[in-house]
Design a protein around this motif. Structure first.
Motif, PDB file in Angstrom:
ATOM      1  N   GLY A  29       0.829  -1.203   0.000  1.00 13.83           N
ATOM      2  CA  GLY A  29       0.000   0.000   0.000  1.00 13.83           C
ATOM      3  C   GLY A  29       0.865   1.255   0.000  1.00 13.83           C
ATOM      4  O   GLY A  29       1.941   1.292  -0.607  1.00 13.83           O
ATOM      5  N   GLU A  30       0.420   2.263   0.725  1.00 12.83           N
ATOM      6  CA  GLU A  30       1.132   3.540   0.793  1.00 12.83           C
ATOM      7  C   GLU A  30       2.394   3.389   1.652  1.00 12.83           C
ATOM      8  O   GLU A  30       2.457   2.504   2.508  1.00 12.83           O
ATOM      9  CB  GLU A  30       0.221   4.593   1.447  1.00 12.83           C
ATOM     10  CG  GLU A  30      -1.014   4.931   0.629  1.00 12.83           C
ATOM     11  CD  GLU A  30      -0.657   5.488  -0.743  1.00 12.83           C
ATOM     12  OE1 GLU A  30       0.141   6.445  -0.792  1.00 12.83           O
ATOM     13  OE2 GLU A  30      -1.134   4.948  -1.755  1.00 12.83           O
ATOM     14  N   PRO A  31       3.371   4.254   1.456  1.00 13.18           N
ATOM     15  CA  PRO A  31       4.577   4.195   2.301  1.00 13.18           C
ATOM     16  C   PRO A  31       4.247   4.410   3.781  1.00 13.18           C
ATOM     17  O   PRO A  31       3.357   5.197   4.103  1.00 13.18           O
ATOM     18  CB  PRO A  31       5.435   5.349   1.771  1.00 13.18           C
ATOM     19  CG  PRO A  31       4.953   5.600   0.395  1.00 13.18           C
ATOM     20  CD  PRO A  31       3.489   5.275   0.416  1.00 13.18           C
ATOM     21  N   ASP A  32       4.955   3.677   4.651  1.00  8.01           N
ATOM     22  CA  ASP A  32       4.743   3.834   6.094  1.00  8.01           C
ATOM     23  C   ASP A  32       5.862   4.682   6.695  1.00  8.01           C
ATOM     24  O   ASP A  32       6.605   5.342   5.967  1.00  8.01           O
ATOM     25  CB  ASP A  32       4.655   2.461   6.771  1.00  8.01           C
ATOM     26  CG  ASP A  32       5.952   1.670   6.644  1.00  8.01           C
ATOM     27  OD1 ASP A  32       6.977   2.259   6.223  1.00  8.01           O
ATOM     28  OD2 ASP A  32       5.941   0.478   6.967  1.00  8.01           O
ATOM     29  N   ALA A  33       5.962   4.673   8.011  1.00 11.10           N
ATOM     30  CA  ALA A  33       6.942   5.521   8.711  1.00 11.10           C
ATOM     31  C   ALA A  33       8.371   5.234   8.254  1.00 11.10           C
ATOM     32  O   ALA A  33       9.218   6.127   8.249  1.00 11.10           O
ATOM     33  CB  ALA A  33       6.810   5.316  10.221  1.00 11.10           C
ATOM     34  N   SER A  34       8.651   3.991   7.865  1.00 11.13           N
ATOM     35  CA  SER A  34      10.015   3.657   7.442  1.00 11.13           C
ATOM     36  C   SER A  34      10.272   4.105   6.008  1.00 11.13           C
ATOM     37  O   SER A  34      11.367   3.928   5.490  1.00 11.13           O
ATOM     38  CB  SER A  34      10.235   2.135   7.552  1.00 11.13           C
ATOM     39  OG  SER A  34       9.535   1.458   6.524  1.00 11.13           O
ATOM     40  N   GLY A  35       9.247   4.648   5.351  1.00  9.68           N
ATOM     41  CA  GLY A  35       9.414   5.089   3.969  1.00  9.68           C
ATOM     42  C   GLY A  35       9.168   3.969   2.968  1.00  9.68           C
ATOM     43  O   GLY A  35       9.141   4.187   1.769  1.00  9.68           O
ATOM     44  N   ILE A  93      -0.039  -5.019   3.037  1.00 12.49           N
ATOM     45  CA  ILE A  93      -1.433  -5.188   3.458  1.00 12.49           C
ATOM     46  C   ILE A  93      -1.864  -6.623   3.142  1.00 12.49           C
ATOM     47  O   ILE A  93      -1.533  -7.159   2.084  1.00 12.49           O
ATOM     48  CB  ILE A  93      -2.358  -4.208   2.697  1.00 12.49           C
ATOM     49  CG1 ILE A  93      -1.900  -2.758   2.936  1.00 12.49           C
ATOM     50  CG2 ILE A  93      -3.816  -4.378   3.098  1.00 12.49           C
ATOM     51  CD1 ILE A  93      -2.531  -1.772   1.977  1.00 12.49           C
ATOM     52  N   ARG A  94      -2.580  -7.205   4.081  1.00 11.51           N
ATOM     53  CA  ARG A  94      -3.013  -8.589   3.910  1.00 11.51           C
ATOM     54  C   ARG A  94      -4.074  -8.695   2.818  1.00 11.51           C
ATOM     55  O   ARG A  94      -5.028  -7.917   2.788  1.00 11.51           O
ATOM     56  CB  ARG A  94      -3.589  -9.079   5.236  1.00 11.51           C
ATOM     57  CG  ARG A  94      -3.995 -10.533   5.219  1.00 11.51           C
ATOM     58  CD  ARG A  94      -4.353 -10.984   6.621  1.00 11.51           C
ATOM     59  NE  ARG A  94      -4.663 -12.408   6.625  1.00 11.51           N
ATOM     60  CZ  ARG A  94      -4.565 -13.178   7.679  1.00 11.51           C
ATOM     61  NH1 ARG A  94      -4.180 -12.669   8.826  1.00 11.51           N
ATOM     62  NH2 ARG A  94      -4.863 -14.459   7.604  1.00 11.51           N
ATOM     63  N   ARG A  95      -3.912  -9.639   1.917  1.00 10.17           N
ATOM     64  CA  ARG A  95      -4.951  -9.881   0.913  1.00 10.17           C
ATOM     65  C   ARG A  95      -5.891 -10.935   1.474  1.00 10.17           C
ATOM     66  O   ARG A  95      -5.463 -12.039   1.839  1.00 10.17           O
ATOM     67  CB  ARG A  95      -4.337 -10.376  -0.391  1.00 10.17           C
ATOM     68  CG  ARG A  95      -3.480  -9.309  -1.077  1.00 10.17           C
ATOM     69  CD  ARG A  95      -2.905  -9.806  -2.388  1.00 10.17           C
ATOM     70  NE  ARG A  95      -3.961 -10.237  -3.298  1.00 10.17           N
ATOM     71  CZ  ARG A  95      -3.797 -11.144  -4.260  1.00 10.17           C
ATOM     72  NH1 ARG A  95      -2.636 -11.726  -4.428  1.00 10.17           N
ATOM     73  NH2 ARG A  95      -4.797 -11.468  -5.032  1.00 10.17           N
ATOM     74  N   PRO A  96      -7.167 -10.621   1.552  1.00  8.24           N
ATOM     75  CA  PRO A  96      -8.107 -11.547   2.175  1.00  8.24           C
ATOM     76  C   PRO A  96      -8.257 -12.847   1.381  1.00  8.24           C
ATOM     77  O   PRO A  96      -8.086 -12.853   0.157  1.00  8.24           O
ATOM     78  CB  PRO A  96      -9.428 -10.766   2.211  1.00  8.24           C
ATOM     79  CG  PRO A  96      -9.249  -9.595   1.308  1.00  8.24           C
ATOM     80  CD  PRO A  96      -7.800  -9.363   1.102  1.00  8.24           C
ATOM     81  N   ASP A  97      -8.570 -13.886   2.124  1.00 13.22           N
ATOM     82  CA  ASP A  97      -8.851 -15.204   1.527  1.00 13.22           C
ATOM     83  C   ASP A  97      -7.725 -15.739   0.654  1.00 13.22           C
ATOM     84  O   ASP A  97      -7.955 -16.295  -0.418  1.00 13.22           O
ATOM     85  CB  ASP A  97     -10.154 -15.157   0.706  1.00 13.22           C
ATOM     86  CG  ASP A  97     -11.313 -14.655   1.546  1.00 13.22           C
ATOM     87  OD1 ASP A  97     -11.374 -15.038   2.733  1.00 13.22           O
ATOM     88  OD2 ASP A  97     -12.125 -13.857   1.040  1.00 13.22           O
ATOM     89  N   THR A  98      -6.494 -15.528   1.100  1.00 13.63           N
ATOM     90  CA  THR A  98      -5.375 -16.064   0.313  1.00 13.63           C
ATOM     91  C   THR A  98      -4.580 -17.087   1.123  1.00 13.63           C
ATOM     92  O   THR A  98      -3.464 -17.452   0.755  1.00 13.63           O
ATOM     93  CB  THR A  98      -4.411 -14.930  -0.111  1.00 13.63           C
ATOM     94  OG1 THR A  98      -3.992 -14.229   1.069  1.00 13.63           O
ATOM     95  CG2 THR A  98      -5.073 -13.962  -1.075  1.00 13.63           C
TER      96      THR A  98
END
Lengths: 283, 467
Positions: free
Chosen positions: B366-372, B377-382
Motif C-alpha cells: 500500500g502507501e509508504p509507512d513511517a520507514s518510507g 497489506i493482507r490480501r483476504p482469503d489467500t
C-alpha cells in the motif's frame, strides 16, 4: 579454566563438584544457575547452583548423568578443569518472610532447593519439606533439608525408604490438614513440578517452580529456553528460572525438553566410542 | 586527463554447487595482481568523498595508493590508524551504500572496490605477522582504567582506540570467545572465525585485557565496576534478544530464532555434530522469516546443514528487502527460494510438538509507512498451508535486559535501548558511555564501530579534563 577442587558421589549417577570460581562465588544467590562448557567440543548446559563458599572461592554444582555432557563431566576428577563456567545467571529466588513455606524436592531437585530453603529459613519462615525420589539409592541431602525444616517427609516411589509413594500425596495431605501454607516451592523433574502445581492449584497456594529448559547461551540471546507463562513467551534464562507454577504451560515445556532425545543418545554413544569409556559410571 | 579504467576487478567466489555444501569462505579475495590492478584504477581525486563515506573515516586514497606502490606495511598502517578490524569490515561492511557509493567513479558505475582492497590488505597482514612491529605500537600507560562491556565490533573498536591512547582497558565478554555477533552470528563462510580471532589477537596485543565468561550485570554490576577502580565504562553488549513472530505455534520444536540457529551452527559448531556436542535439527524443508542479512545467513546455513528446500518468507517485495544485494545474490545462486509478499499466520505442530507446517497468506503493498517503505497489506482469503520441518524467525532483535535491569540511573528509550548522545556516546549516567546496537537498535558492524570510536574520543576528553 575452572578447577574441580573436590568431587563426591551423592547417589546413583548423581555427583557433586566444588568448582573454583571465586568471582561467581562472591555474587551467587539461592535460585541462580551457571552455564558450563567442558572443553572446546563441549555444549553449553545450565546447572543450578547447589551451594557456594565465598571464603574458599568455590561454587557447588550437583548433576545427574543423563546424557553426553553430564557423562563427560562425571568422568572428570578432582584437579581436572573445565573450560568455561559462567554465572551467576538468572534471577535469584524470591526470598522474604512469607510465613509457612513447603519446599518440595524431587530427585536431583534436592540440590537447588537446599539453598533456597536455607535462605527462606534465615528470613524467618517456617519450613516444611518433602523430599522424594524413585528409590532409596537416588536420595541425598536428607540431612541438609532436615536441618532447615521443622518437619521433613521423605517418599520413594518403590517404598525402599521413607513413605511409599510420590511427593504430591503428602503435599495434598498438608494442604488438606488445615495447615496454613503461604507458599510452595517445588523443584525437580518437570513432570513432578507439573503435578505439584496441579495439586496446589485448587487450594490457591502460590507455587514457585524452577524450570530446567534447554539453553545455549543462558544470557537471553538465543531464546532456546523460551516457555509460555500466563500465555506469554518468556525466557527461562533471564526472566526466570523461577516462575509461578500455576501459569506455566507444562506440556509445551515437556515437549521442548524432548526435542534432542535422539541427538543426546547419539552424542553419548559417539563419546563412548571415541574415548573407550564404558557405560555411565555407577555410584 | 588520463583515460579512466572502468573495468572493476571481479573477485573469485567458490562455485555455488560446491559451496552450498561446505562452510568454507565463499568469496576468495584478490590475488596480488588483481589488488594492484584494482587499486591502480583509483584516480586519487582531490575531493576524496570516500573518506566522508566511511563511518570511521579511513584514509582510503592513502591506503589504496600504498597498494599500488606495493608498500603493504604502509597500507596496513594507514588502515589500522582508523580501523582496528579491517579484515572484518572488508568482508561485511555495506560498502555499496558507504565509501563506494560516493566514489567519484561511482558516477560511471565503476566505483573502486574499496571493500575488496581493504580485505586484501588485512589478509596480507595476517599472512605476514612479522611485517608489523607490535611492540612499537604499545603506548605507555596513563594510569587510568576503562571497562569495556562486550567484545563485538563496538567493544573491540573502543578497547583498541583507548589502549592506543594509553588507557588500561579490560574488555568483558559474556560468551566463551570474543567477537560477539562476529562469532555467534555471522557464518564461517562469510566471515571466517580465524579472521575474527586475528583481529581480537591484535586488540589484545595493544594491551587490552580480555575477560571471557563475564556477564556484566551478574558477576559484577556496572556500578561495581566504577567502584572497583574503573574510571569509565563503555557499554557495548549488543541488542541480543531475539524477536519472535507472535503467532500460534512459535514455541514448537523445530522453531529456532535466527540467533539460536546461528549460535548453534557458528559458535557451537553444530555442523560438526557429533564430533562437537551441540546438536541442531534441520529438516528437509526450512522456512526463514524475514529478509535481512541475518535471514540470508540463516537460510544459507540451513542449505549447508543438508536442507533440500529453503524458503525466505518475506511480507514485502524485492525492493524493500533489507539484505545487501551481494548476500541476496549469494543466497539465490545457492538455491534459496524467495517467497515474497507472503506472511505466516500460524505454525502447525505434530503430536510430538514439532513443527510440521505453516499457514501463509499473501500481501500487497500500500502507501509508504513511517520507514518510507510501502506498507504491506493482507490480501483476504489467500491463506494456504505449506509443509515444513524447520522454521527460523529472523525478525531482528531487541535489547537484552540484563544491563538495564541491574544498573541504577540509566535512562532507557521506549524500545529498551539506552539513551545515548549520538555524537559522544554518553548516557544519562555519569562515567558510562554506550555504543552499538544497545544504543541504536540493530544496525551494522561499521556503524557500531563508528559510535565506539566517537565514544573513545569522548571518554578520553572527559578523563583528560580531570574526570
Amino acid at each position: 579454566m575452572f578447577r574441580i577442587i573436590s568431587r563426591e558421589t551423592l547417589a546413583t549417577k548423581v555427583h557433586l563438584f566444588d568448582i573454583e570460581a571465586p568471582a561467581v562465588a562472591r555474587k551467587a544467590l539461592a535460585g541462580q544457575f551457571i552455564v558450563i562448557r567442558i572443553d572446546e567440543r563441549g555444549e553449553r548446559i545450565p546447572l543450578t547452583i547447589a551451594d557456594w563458599d565465598d571464603r574458599k572461592g568455590t561454587v557447588t554444582i550437583v548433576f545427574m548423568e543423563v546424557g553426553a555432557t553430564t557423562a563427560r563431566l562425571a568422568s572428570l576428577q578432582a584437579g581436572d578443569s573445565i573450560a568455561d563456567f559462567v554465572g551467576p545467571l538468572g534471577i535469584p529466588a524470591h526470598v522474604e518472610k512469607f510465613g509457612t513455606v513447603v519446599c518440595v524436592a524431587g530427585g536431583v531437585g534436592a540440590a537447588p532447593i537446599a539453598p533456597i530453603a536455607r535462605a527462606l529459613k534465615e528470613k524467618g519462615n517456617r519450613i516444611l519439606s518433602i523430599l522424594g525420589a524413585r528409590s532409596k539409592d537416588l536420595l541425598f541431602w536428607e540431612d541438609r533439608l532436615r536441618s532447615v525444616s521443622e518437619r521433613l517427609i521423605v517418599t520413594t516411589d518403590d517404598g525402599s525408604y521413607g513413605r511409599k509413594g510420590v511427593v504430591t500425596e503428602p503435599l495434598k495431605e498438608l494442604l488438606e490438614s488445615g495447615e496454613k501454607v503461604d507458599r510452595v516451592v517445588a523443584i525437580g523433574p518437570s513432570i513432578m513440578m507439573k503435578f505439584c502445581a496441579q495439586t496446589t492449584k485448587p487450594y490457591g497456594v502460590k507455587t514457585i517452580v524452577s524450570l530446567n529448559a534447554i539453553m545455549v547461551d543462558g544470557t537471553g540471546m538465543c531464546g532456546c529456553c523460551r516457555v509460555s507463562v500466563g500465555g506469554q513467551t518468556r525466557f527461562s534464562c533471564v526472566d526466570g528460572p523461577d516462575f509461578d507454577g500455576h501459569e506455566v504451560d507444562w506440556d509445551l515445556l515437556l515437549a521442548r525438553q524432548r526435542i534432542y532425545c535422539d541427538e543426546e543418545k547419539c552424542a553419548l554413544e559417539h563419546w563412548q566410542a571415541r574415548t573407550g569409556k564404558g557405560a555411565l559410571t555407577e555410584a | 586527463m588520463a583515460k579512466l579504467n572502468l573495468n572493476r576487478e571481479p573477485m573469485a567466489k567458490q562455485d555455488p554447487g560446491t559451496r552450498g555444501k561446505n562452510f568454507d569462505e565463499v568469496a576468495l579475495g584478490y590475488s596480488g595482481e588483481q589488488a594492484v590492478a584494482e587499486a591502480g584504477r583509483c584516480i586519487q581525486c582531490p575531493k576524496q568523498p570516500c573518506i566522508d563515506g566511511c563511518p570511521v573515516g579511513i584514509d582510503i586514497p592513502g591506503f589504496v595508493k600504498a597498494v599500488v606502490d606495493d608498500d603493504m606495511p604502509e597500507a596496513v598502517r594507514i588502515l589500522k590508524d582508523k580501523n582496528s578490524l579491517p579484515g572484518i569490515c572488508g568482508r561485511v561492511c555495506p560498502q555499496e551504500v558507504q565509501c563506494e557509493q560516493v566514489c567519484t567513479l561511482a558516477k560511471k558505475e565503476a566505483p573502486i572496490a574499496i571493500g575488496r582492497l581493504e580485505r586484501y590488505v588485512a589478509d596480507w597482514e595476517i599472512a605476514h605477522p612479522e611485517a608489523i612491529n607490535r611492540e612499537e605500537q604499545r603506548v605507555s600507560s596513563n594510569g587510568r582504567r576503562v571497562a569495556v562491556v562486550g567484545s563485538g565490533p563496538a567493544g573491540l573498536t573502543c578497547a583498541a582506540d583507548l589502549a592506543k591512547m594509553g588507557y588500561g582497558v579490560v574488555m568483558f565478554e559474556a560468551l566463551h570467545v570474543a567477537g560477539g555477533v562476529l562469532v555467534y552470528g555471522i557464518p564461517e563462510f562469510r566471515l571466517p572465525k580465524s579472521i575474527v580471532q586475528g583481529e581480537v589477537d591484535y586488540v589484545e596485543s595493544l594491551g587490552v585485557e580480555l575477560r571471557l565468561n563475564h556477564v556484566i550485570g551478574k558477576i559484577a554490576t556496572v556500578d561495581e565496576l566504577l567502584r572497583d577502580g574503573f574510571d569509565a565504562v563503555f557499554l557495548a553488549p549488543g541488542a541480543g534478544a531475539p524477536m519472535f513472530l507472535d503467532i500460534p505455534g512459535e514455541n514448537l520444536g523445530g522453531v529456532y530464532s535466527a540467533n539460536e540457529f546461528l549460535t548453534r551452527t557458528n559458535l557451537m559448531k553444530a555442523y560438526l555434530f557429533p564430533e562437537y556436542d551441540t546438536p541442531i535439527q534441520v529438516g528437509k524443508r526450512v522456512a526463514v522469516f524475514g529478509a535481512g542479512n541475518v535471514a540470508m545467513d540463516a537460510s544459507r546455513c540451513a542449505l549447508r546443514l543438508g536442507a533440500e528446500e529453503v524458503y525466505i518468507i518475506y511480507r514485502r517485495s524485492q525492493t524493500e528487502m533489507p539484505a545487501r544485494l551481494e548476500e541476496r545474490e549469494n543466497a539465490e545462486e545457492e538455491g534459496v527460494i524467495f517467497r515474497l509478499l507472503t506472511n505466516p499466520s500460524r505454525l502447525i505442530g505434530d503430536e510430538q510438538g514439532l513443527v510440521k507446517a505453516m499457514e501463509l497468506y499473501e500481501m500487497e503493498l500500500g502507501e509508504p509507512d513511517a520507514s518510507g517503505r510501502r506498507r504491506p497489506i493482507r490480501r483476504p482469503d489467500t491463506e494456504f498451508v505449506m509443509e515444513i520441518d524447520t522454521a527460523i524467525p529472523a525478525l531482528g532483535t531487541r535489547p537484552n535486559p540484563i544491563i538495564p535491569s541491574t544498573t541504577e540511573g540509566l535512562e532507557l528509550t521506549r524500545w529498551g535501548t539506552i539513551v545515548t548522545d549520538e555524537e559522544t556516546g554518553m548516557t544519562s549516567k555519569e562515567r558510562v558511555w554506550c555504543g552499538g546496537d544497545m544504543a541504536t537498535g540493530a544496525a551494522t558492524v561499521i556503524s557500531a564501530m563508528g559510535a565506539a570510536r566517537r565514544a573513545a574520543i569522548s571518554i578520553d576528553g572527559f578523563l583528560k579534563d580531570g574526570g
